[in-house]
Design a protein around this motif. Structure first.
Motif, mmCIF file in Angstrom:
data_model
loop_
_atom_site.group_PDB
_atom_site.id
_atom_site.type_symbol
_atom_site.label_atom_id
_atom_site.label_comp_id
_atom_site.label_asym_id
_atom_site.label_seq_id
_atom_site.Cartn_x
_atom_site.Cartn_y
_atom_site.Cartn_z
ATOM 1 N N TYR A 26 0.874 -1.340 -0.119
ATOM 2 C CA TYR A 26 0.138 0.258 0.290
ATOM 3 C C TYR A 26 0.654 1.657 0.536
ATOM 4 N N LYS A 27 2.037 1.765 0.822
ATOM 5 C CA LYS A 27 2.465 2.094 0.740
ATOM 6 C C LYS A 27 3.391 2.660 -0.714
ATOM 7 N N LYS A 28 3.648 1.057 -1.149
ATOM 8 C CA LYS A 28 4.674 1.599 -2.161
ATOM 9 C C LYS A 28 3.664 1.879 -3.743
ATOM 10 N N LEU A 29 2.359 1.838 -3.117
ATOM 11 C CA LEU A 29 1.328 2.396 -4.380
ATOM 12 C C LEU A 29 0.894 3.621 -4.443
ATOM 13 N N LEU A 30 0.660 3.987 -3.056
ATOM 14 C CA LEU A 30 0.566 5.169 -2.608
ATOM 15 C C LEU A 30 1.807 6.347 -2.479
ATOM 16 N N ASN A 31 3.137 6.203 -2.890
ATOM 17 C CA ASN A 31 4.301 6.939 -2.887
ATOM 18 C C ASN A 31 4.378 7.153 -4.790
ATOM 19 N N GLU A 32 3.790 5.640 -5.064
ATOM 20 C CA GLU A 32 4.018 5.869 -7.063
ATOM 21 C C GLU A 32 3.366 7.089 -6.837
ATOM 22 N N TYR A 34 1.288 9.140 -5.705
ATOM 23 C CA TYR A 34 1.366 10.364 -5.648
ATOM 24 C C TYR A 34 2.921 10.792 -6.795
ATOM 25 N N THR A 35 3.554 10.714 -6.831
ATOM 26 C CA THR A 35 4.545 11.097 -7.694
ATOM 27 C C THR A 35 4.289 11.242 -8.667
ATOM 28 N N LEU A 36 3.983 10.612 -9.320
ATOM 29 C CA LEU A 36 3.179 10.237 -11.049
ATOM 30 C C LEU A 36 2.208 11.658 -10.807
ATOM 31 N N TYR A 37 0.624 12.095 -9.674
ATOM 32 C CA TYR A 37 -0.091 12.971 -9.427
ATOM 33 C C TYR A 37 1.088 14.062 -9.706
ATOM 34 N N GLU A 38 1.785 14.333 -8.923
ATOM 35 C CA GLU A 38 2.503 15.758 -8.758
ATOM 36 C C GLU A 38 3.019 15.939 -10.401
ATOM 37 N N ASN A 39 3.695 15.302 -10.478
ATOM 38 C CA ASN A 39 4.276 15.804 -12.030
ATOM 39 C C ASN A 39 3.526 15.269 -13.013
ATOM 40 N N LEU A 40 2.351 15.152 -13.173
ATOM 41 C CA LEU A 40 1.579 15.482 -13.991
ATOM 42 C C LEU A 40 0.676 16.710 -13.650
ATOM 43 N N ARG A 41 0.854 17.161 -12.411
ATOM 44 C CA ARG A 41 -0.350 18.152 -12.219
ATOM 45 C C ARG A 41 0.500 19.613 -12.888
ATOM 46 N N GLN A 48 -7.179 22.339 -16.610
ATOM 47 C CA GLN A 48 -7.240 20.461 -16.775
ATOM 48 C C GLN A 48 -6.175 20.034 -15.657
ATOM 49 N N ARG A 49 -6.315 21.282 -14.352
ATOM 50 C CA ARG A 49 -5.771 20.255 -12.809
ATOM 51 C C ARG A 49 -7.265 20.287 -12.659
ATOM 52 N N ALA A 50 -7.924 21.222 -12.399
ATOM 53 C CA ALA A 50 -9.794 21.596 -12.294
ATOM 54 C C ALA A 50 -10.249 20.307 -12.318
ATOM 55 N N GLU A 51 -9.928 19.783 -13.603
ATOM 56 C CA GLU A 51 -10.978 18.650 -14.043
ATOM 57 C C GLU A 51 -10.029 17.396 -13.029
ATOM 58 N N ILE A 52 -8.895 17.408 -12.928
ATOM 59 C CA ILE A 52 -8.744 15.971 -12.849
ATOM 60 C C ILE A 52 -8.727 15.682 -11.206
ATOM 61 N N GLU A 53 -9.181 17.115 -10.679
ATOM 62 C CA GLU A 53 -9.281 16.581 -9.408
ATOM 63 C C GLU A 53 -10.443 16.265 -9.452
#
Length: 89
Positions: A26-32, A34-41, A48-53
């Motif tokens: 779970y920790k691994k998936l959560l970190n991965e 979150y990192t992907l989310y921050e990079n995409l954001r 687009q941020r509003a849409e993804i949120e």
């Protein structure tokens, strides 16, 4: 609103969530995620941020709803199984 005892159990057993959150997978998936989310954001416009949120909020609500339903059905199945086992003795 708590309509059933199973709802009560689901809403008051914080230990279930704590046990999940300490799992390495779970920790691994959560970190991965979150990192992907921050990079995409960083690459998205404000619109687009509003849409993804909105998408993420809906996805989280859907997952929360299905998790609760799976929990309730699991409890029901466990009770039925227990009753059946005890009734045969």
């Amino acid at each position: 609103m708590l309509n059933t005892f199973i709802d009560y159990i689901f809403s008051t057993v914080g230990e279930l969530e704590e046990n999940i959150m300490i799992m390495d997978e779970y920790k691994k998936l959560l970190n991965e995620s979150y990192t992907l989310y921050e990079n995409l954001r960083k690459e998205l416009s404000l619109e687009q941020r509003a849409e993804i949120e909105k998408f993420l909020d809906l996805t989280e609500s859907k997952e929360s709803t299905s998790n609760k339903a799976y929990f309730k059905e699991g409890v029901k199945m466990g009770v039925r199984f227990t009753i059946e086992c005890l009734a045969k003795n």
